[in-house]
Design an enzyme around this catalytic site. Structure first.
Site: not given
Length: 170
Positions: A90, A103
């Site tokens: 990401s 995350y």
């Protein structure tokens, strides 16, 4: 039809991942490409307030799942003479920012793992690449993309899941 197969998998479970690889090999005669794309978000709490109670789940899916998927696919690919593995990280892995800290850490680890796996698997003619999509509206996007997109617009529009698919195919 016969061109697709479905198997429910807990990506953090090695036996489940092996069963998925086995299904692909059995149904399609081999496994040339593995796309490790499962992921979950984490709390947006700042580190001082974050109790980290989602750590094991997020790391299990976002990192361990990628590691298991890579390992189990690579075992078969090494025997068949090569293949390609693509792992999804990401933009959160390569940019700093407050929350979602677990995350971000999990996806940064995916980047490093992918670099290491690429070197480790090169002698088997297995390519490992990692993509780091930006803010794409998906099932795990739990925030307003409008303000984010206005500050980061390389595409001059909202990114879409199809943009991620095109990056993987490239």
């Amino acid at each position: 039809g016969d061109a697709v197969a479905f198997q429910r998998v807990d990506v953090s479970n090695g036996d489940d991942m092996q069963a998925a690889v086995d299904l692909a090999v059995e149904q399609f005669g081999g496994l040339d490409i593995m796309f490790n794309n499962a992921g979950v978000g984490s709390k947006f709490d700042r580190i001082i307030e974050n109790d980290l109670d989602d750590f094991d789940r997020v790391i299990g899916i976002n990192l361990k799942g990628v590691m298991l998927g890579t390992q189990r696919a690579a075992r078969h690919m090494a025997e068949q003479g090569g293949g390609a593995i693509v792992n999804t990280a990401s933009i959160a892995a390569i940019t700093g920012g407050a929350g979602p800290i677990v995350y971000r850490a999990s996806k940064a680890a995916v980047v490093q793992f992918s670099k290491s796996a690429a070197i480790d698997l090169a002698p088997y003619d297995i390519r490992v690449n990692c993509i780091a999509p930006g803010h794409i509206p998906t099932g795990i996007t739990n925030y307003d993309l409008g303000s984010v997109i206005r500050t980061m617009q390389p595409l001059q529009r909202h990114g879409q899941p199809s943009d991620v698919a095109e990056a993987v195919l490239y």
